[in-house]
Design an enzyme around this catalytic site. Structure first.
Site, PDB file in Angstrom:
ATOM      1  N   GLU A 239       2.797  -1.335   1.816  1.00 44.81           N
ATOM      2  CA  GLU A 239       2.590   0.025   2.484  1.00 44.81           C
ATOM      3  C   GLU A 239       3.355   1.134   1.774  1.00 44.81           C
ATOM      4  O   GLU A 239       4.228   1.197   1.387  1.00 44.81           O
ATOM      5  CB  GLU A 239       3.405  -0.172   4.072  1.00 44.81           C
ATOM      6  N   CYS A 273       6.211   8.557   5.860  1.00 45.77           N
ATOM      7  CA  CYS A 273       5.098   8.212   5.095  1.00 45.77           C
ATOM      8  C   CYS A 273       3.819   8.499   5.970  1.00 45.77           C
ATOM      9  O   CYS A 273       2.644   8.927   5.526  1.00 45.77           O
ATOM     10  CB  CYS A 273       5.055   6.827   4.718  1.00 45.77           C
TER      11      CYS A 273
END
Length: 495
Positions: A239, A273
């Site tokens: 990720e 993020c």
């Protein structure tokens, strides 16, 4: 926690004050190897417990985390600098996800019968998902509990042991997590923590005893982790970063869209993020949106409404992006170059920034946002999808059908409609990206399966008369019967 074989230590610091929060050992390759070896033994015991007992232990761990919620949140606050309220929200989300993983693991992963089909009608077919053994988790500093728990909690629920390497900026959160877990599972070190710098994470990724690595961090670091994993063909779920876009369509609730854009861009000092970094606004509502956004943004200040930049070197990236945007014709309608005042950065709202500038193309990871006027939502979608990243996205629209079409068309792993980052709070939904944002999924059923191996089993219940196909004693007549059956079942073209 595993013992470091060398007596080297490092300090974690409060980024807002520079004071030492804690001192931790630097675990070298030998210490990591020992931790993985111990985890292998723990994994075998943990897997043998079965789904029901693991569920009981994990729900107890959830209760321990809830009891210690304020202690955990305060430590997150100290190591990251984020407000205690934001750290509390992070802890709550981690608890909610742990609960879902524990309660749903058996239903998602347990044995189930599947149809064998007419060709194999004499077979019983079973599918189940078995643990990998030891999962190595390399976590980030921006959400030092919630993000790694998306891998840790789901890997544990799937029957694996975990060796967790937290960020060197937030090691104390990882150490505390392992200590609290041991209250519910004292028999074996099913969850261990190794602390250190990049070399510690590299040793974990390269260890042949690890069945899978779950990594969260930058795209560049992910490539280095993948290279270390390649030596042992260790699979990885990555990720990575994002450059998430928010589209404001005509007919949208402009005030709500501006409020969401501001929170998505500025909360956690922009160090998210899936935070909003780009906004594309249809011409018809652009002026109204900008009025709402600037009014709200002008009332925010770093150090008061959100915390400092946790990683000191990030301030120079933020400064470079703002300077480049302004040098290339952009306008700072809120803040500007002077907003970068380490360790804080005040809100920066930029307009008229070229699409090929670093402020639009690269992940900034700070409390900045670019807003671009577009003629149509289709143009907004084209610009949103032009980035190399593809993690999350947001659509604001007054037309539910149109909003869903835009959301589906965004090249992202997740999209929120008329809300921001809401998908992270739904445990049943998978979380992950495409392109430079990585691959694989955490959370939800996909997140549970990510930390398992599919196991397929067939059992012959009875022999099929005159259909001995997988045998050297097979006759031409038996093969012809098979062809005839297939022709009847599959030979007709469907309109």
């Amino acid at each position: 926690m595993s013992t470091a074989t060398e007596h080297r230590t490092f300090d974690s610091l409060n980024p807002a004050t520079g004071t030492v929060v804690g001192s931790h050992p630097i675990h070298d390759a030998a210490a990591v190897r020992a931790a993985v070896r111990d985890a292998g033994e723990a994994a075998r015991w943990w897997a043998r417990l079965g789904h029901a007992e693991r569920r009981r232990r994990l729900l107890d761990f959830k209760a321990v985390l809830t009891r210690e919620l304020h202690r955990v949140a305060n430590l997150i606050h100290e190591e990251t600098g984020k407000p205690v309220g934001d750290a509390t929200l992070e802890t709550v989300l981690a608890i909610v996800h742990l609960d879902w993983a524990a309660r749903n693991a058996r239903k998602v992963l347990g044995p189930r019968r599947v149809s064998p089909g007419l060709i194999s009608v004499n077979m019983a077919a079973t599918l189940e998902y078995l643990p990998l053994g030891v999962v190595g988790v390399i976590g980030p500093w921006n959400y030092p509990l919630f993000t790694p728990m998306g891998s840790i909690g789901y890997a544990l629920a799937a029957g694996n042991a975990v060796v967790f390497k937290p960020s060197e900026l937030t090691p104390g959160v990882g150490v505390l997590l392992a200590e609290l877990f041991a209250e519910s599972v004292p028999e074996h070190r099913v969850l261990q923590v190794v602390t250190g710098l990049g070399e510690t994470g590299a040793a974990l990724a390269a260890d042949p005893g690890v069945g899978k690595i779950a990594f969260t961090g930058s795209t560049a670091t992910a490539k280095r982790v993948m290279a270390a994993c390649a030596a042992n063909l260790t699979p990885i779920v990555a990720e990575c970063g994002g450059k998430d876009a928010l589209i404001v369509d005509a007919g949208a609730d402009v005030a709500a869209a501006a409020d969401a854009a501001l929170w998505g861009a500025m909360s956690n000092a922009g160090q998210t993020c899936v935070g909003v970094e780009r906004v594309y606004v249809v011409d018809a509502v652009y002026e109204a949106f900008m009025r709402e956004l600037t009014t709200r943004a002008e009332g925010l200040r770093g150090g008061e409404h959100y915390g400092p930049i946790t990683m000191p070197s990030q301030t120079e990236i933020i400064r470079r992006h703002v300077d480049d945007a302004l040098a290339r014709g952009g306008t700072a309608v809120v803040g500007g170059a002077g907003s970068v005042r380490p360790p804080y950065v005040d809100p920066v709202v930029l307009t008229g920034v070229p699409e090929d500038s670093s402020a639009v193309r690269e992940e900034t990871f700070g409390p900045t946002i670019t807003v671009t006027r577009v003629a149509t939502a289709e143009e907004a979608l084209q610009k949103a999808n032009a980035a190399a990243y593809g993690l999350g996205g947001t659509v604001f629209s007054g037309d539910p059908r149109r909003a869903m079409e835009l959301a589906r068309a965004m090249l992202t792993g997740m999209t929120a409609i008329n809300s921001v980052i809401s998908f992270a709070g739904v445990p049943a939904l998978p979380f992950g990206g495409v392109g430079d944002s990585g691959f694989g999924r955490i959370h939800g059923a996909d997140g549970l399966r990510e930390f398992t191996r599919a196991k397929a089993i067939t059992r012959q219940r009875f022999p099929l008369p005159g259909m001995k196909i997988t045998s050297f004693s097979r006759t031409p007549a038996e093969l012809q019967r098979l062809v005839k059956m297939v022709t009847i079942l599959h030979g007709r073209r469907k309109s």
